[in-house]
Design a protein around this motif. Structure first.
Motif, PDB file in Angstrom:
ATOM      1  N   LEU A  41       0.805  -1.216   0.000  1.00 22.40           N
ATOM      2  CA  LEU A  41       0.000   0.000   0.000  1.00 22.40           C
ATOM      3  C   LEU A  41       0.839   1.267   0.000  1.00 22.40           C
ATOM      4  O   LEU A  41       0.440   2.284  -0.561  1.00 22.40           O
ATOM      5  CB  LEU A  41      -0.924   0.015   1.231  1.00 22.40           C
ATOM      6  N   GLY A  42       1.965   1.223   0.650  1.00 25.52           N
ATOM      7  CA  GLY A  42       2.772   2.414   0.841  1.00 25.52           C
ATOM      8  C   GLY A  42       2.885   2.734   2.320  1.00 25.52           C
ATOM      9  O   GLY A  42       2.297   2.064   3.170  1.00 25.52           O
ATOM     10  N   THR A  43       3.627   3.767   2.637  1.00 26.51           N
ATOM     11  CA  THR A  43       3.842   4.113   4.049  1.00 26.51           C
ATOM     12  C   THR A  43       4.071   5.612   4.195  1.00 26.51           C
ATOM     13  O   THR A  43       4.440   6.305   3.234  1.00 26.51           O
ATOM     14  CB  THR A  43       5.058   3.346   4.605  1.00 26.51           C
ATOM     15  N   PHE A  58       4.526  14.368   8.062  1.00 26.76           N
ATOM     16  CA  PHE A  58       4.572  13.057   7.419  1.00 26.76           C
ATOM     17  C   PHE A  58       4.066  13.166   5.976  1.00 26.76           C
ATOM     18  O   PHE A  58       3.087  13.864   5.698  1.00 26.76           O
ATOM     19  CB  PHE A  58       3.724  12.043   8.194  1.00 26.76           C
ATOM     20  N   GLU A  59       4.738  12.457   5.096  1.00 24.06           N
ATOM     21  CA  GLU A  59       4.349  12.425   3.684  1.00 24.06           C
ATOM     22  C   GLU A  59       4.099  10.982   3.274  1.00 24.06           C
ATOM     23  O   GLU A  59       4.899  10.091   3.579  1.00 24.06           O
ATOM     24  CB  GLU A  59       5.444  13.043   2.817  1.00 24.06           C
ATOM     25  N   PHE A  60       2.987  10.754   2.609  1.00 25.02           N
ATOM     26  CA  PHE A  60       2.628   9.390   2.205  1.00 25.02           C
ATOM     27  C   PHE A  60       3.323   9.022   0.904  1.00 25.02           C
ATOM     28  O   PHE A  60       3.161   9.693  -0.121  1.00 25.02           O
ATOM     29  CB  PHE A  60       1.112   9.266   2.043  1.00 25.02           C
ATOM     30  N   MET A  73      -5.312   5.615   4.637  1.00 26.94           N
ATOM     31  CA  MET A  73      -4.060   5.592   5.387  1.00 26.94           C
ATOM     32  C   MET A  73      -3.992   6.840   6.268  1.00 26.94           C
ATOM     33  O   MET A  73      -4.112   7.966   5.765  1.00 26.94           O
ATOM     34  CB  MET A  73      -2.871   5.553   4.421  1.00 26.94           C
ATOM     35  N   ASP A  74      -3.831   6.644   7.568  1.00 27.55           N
ATOM     36  CA  ASP A  74      -3.752   7.747   8.528  1.00 27.55           C
ATOM     37  C   ASP A  74      -4.956   8.680   8.410  1.00 27.55           C
ATOM     38  O   ASP A  74      -4.824   9.916   8.480  1.00 27.55           O
ATOM     39  CB  ASP A  74      -2.456   8.551   8.323  1.00 27.55           C
ATOM     40  N   GLY A  75      -6.114   8.103   8.181  1.00 26.28           N
ATOM     41  CA  GLY A  75      -7.346   8.880   8.103  1.00 26.28           C
ATOM     42  C   GLY A  75      -7.579   9.565   6.777  1.00 26.28           C
ATOM     43  O   GLY A  75      -8.594  10.258   6.601  1.00 26.28           O
TER      44      GLY A  75
END
Length: 352
Positions: free
Chosen positions: A117-119, A129-131, A168-170
């Protein structure tokens, strides 16, 4: 010898009656159906893709038809078979005939959900934070040996395959259309494989079983490999469909006509799986919708703007066989899902 006058008169009367009957009830001529939906461009594209894939793949006509059907039906495909029978190469070739983004993930026991998915990574310059998107952000995703990864990684695909998005992260991230998952798996009896959870299997439109080639096909495979020398197989294939055209044809397939009695026929097939004594679990309404979409797409690739009972029968097996669970007693007797589904289809009266 001359025919008697009374017989001549009788023959003339018969001829006259015959002519009158032919005028009232004309003999059927060759019926030429005119489609109400123009499928000419779609047919040309499909035939072109088949030709391109046929440059490399010998046989496997059913698999190629089902892959193209799933593409037009906007569904995912699970391909099962022993190693070495062109599961992965066929998926790659299909992607090569399309001008779309393509990613491949090799599933392994140590693969983590973030690998797919990615992180989120902390950016020191921005102090936030950057996705970073993972390989799932593509148009066609090939997952090789999907049943070699544990349940935690399998669960990461649930939202992706059903809703074509990840959260991811909302934050919700949409995947670019069209999005299609082609997954290969080895038979579960083999070393190092996990049984896919039912919820995962239910998200695949089709499960296609691939078998060994015939002797004649294997001879052709060897001859082609010999003639290629050092050239790569996949380099022979050229793109044939753009991303925009795929979306257009998927929308066109939605317009394919299906009669109400055939909709009832689909419901009867799926409903029978829930009352079959050989089955512990039957197919859900998602299977009914899958048969509807797949039968429309299969009719379209065969040049028709309407669904026939044969279309439904053709797609019903790959739609249902992975969505049902056989009772332990019947499984020990060697009864397979394919046998049960075929028996169910044969037991239901075809609408006329």
């Amino acid at each position: 010898m001359d025919t008697p006058i009374e017989n001549q008169s009788e023959e003339q009367n018969n001829d006259l009656n015959s002519d009158q009957n032919n005028e009232q009830n004309p003999q059927p001529k060759d019926l030429a159906f005119t489609n109400r939906i123009d499928l000419t461009e779609l047919q040309t594209a499909i035939n072109g893709i088949k030709t391109e894939i046929g440059k490399v793949i010998v046989g496997q006509k059913h698999m190629i038809d089902m892959l193209l059907t799933a593409l037009l039906a906007n569904g995912h495909v699970l391909i099962e078979g022993v190693p070495g029978i062109a599961k992965t190469i066929t998926a790659k070739l299909l992607a090569k005939t399309l001008t779309v983004d393509f990613s491949r993930i090799q599933f392994t026991p140590d693969l983590m959900p973030s690998d797919i998915l990615g992180t989120s990574i902390f950016d020191l310059k921005k102090s936030e934070f950057e996705f970073k998107k993972g390989p799932v952000f593509t148009n066609m995703l090939l997952i090789d040996e999907i049943n070699r990864a544990p349940a935690k990684t399998q669960a990461a695909l649930f939202e992706v395959m059903e809703e074509k998005q990840i959260t991811m992260d909302g934050t919700r991230y949409l995947l670019p259309p069209p999005f299609m998952v082609l997954a290969t798996q080895n038979p579960i009896e083999q070393e190092g494989t996990y049984r896919l959870p039912e919820a995962q299997l239910d998200r695949f439109l089709f499960k296609i079983d691939i078998h060994y080639p015939t002797l004649e096909e294997e001879v052709e495979i060897i001859l082609r490999e010999h003639q290629l020398k050092e050239n790569k197989k996949i380099d022979q294939v050229t793109p044939f469909l753009t991303q925009e055209e795929i979306i257009k044809y998927q929308e066109l397939v939605n317009e394919i006509i299906i009669e109400p009695n055939l909709i009832k026929y689909i419901a009867e097939i799926v409903s029978q799986t829930r009352s079959n004594e050989f089955l512990y679990m039957g197919a859900s309404p998602r299977a009914s919708i899958a048969i509807l979409k797949a039968s429309k797409a299969f009719a379209a690739i065969n040049g028709r703007d309407f669904v026939t009972p044969e279309d439904i029968k053709t797609v019903a097996l790959p739609v249902i066989q992975h969505r049902i669970i056989i009772t332990p007693e019947r499984e020990m007797e060697g009864i397979t899902a394919k046998q049960i589904v075929n028996q169910l289809i044969q037991s239901i009266e075809i609408p006329r």
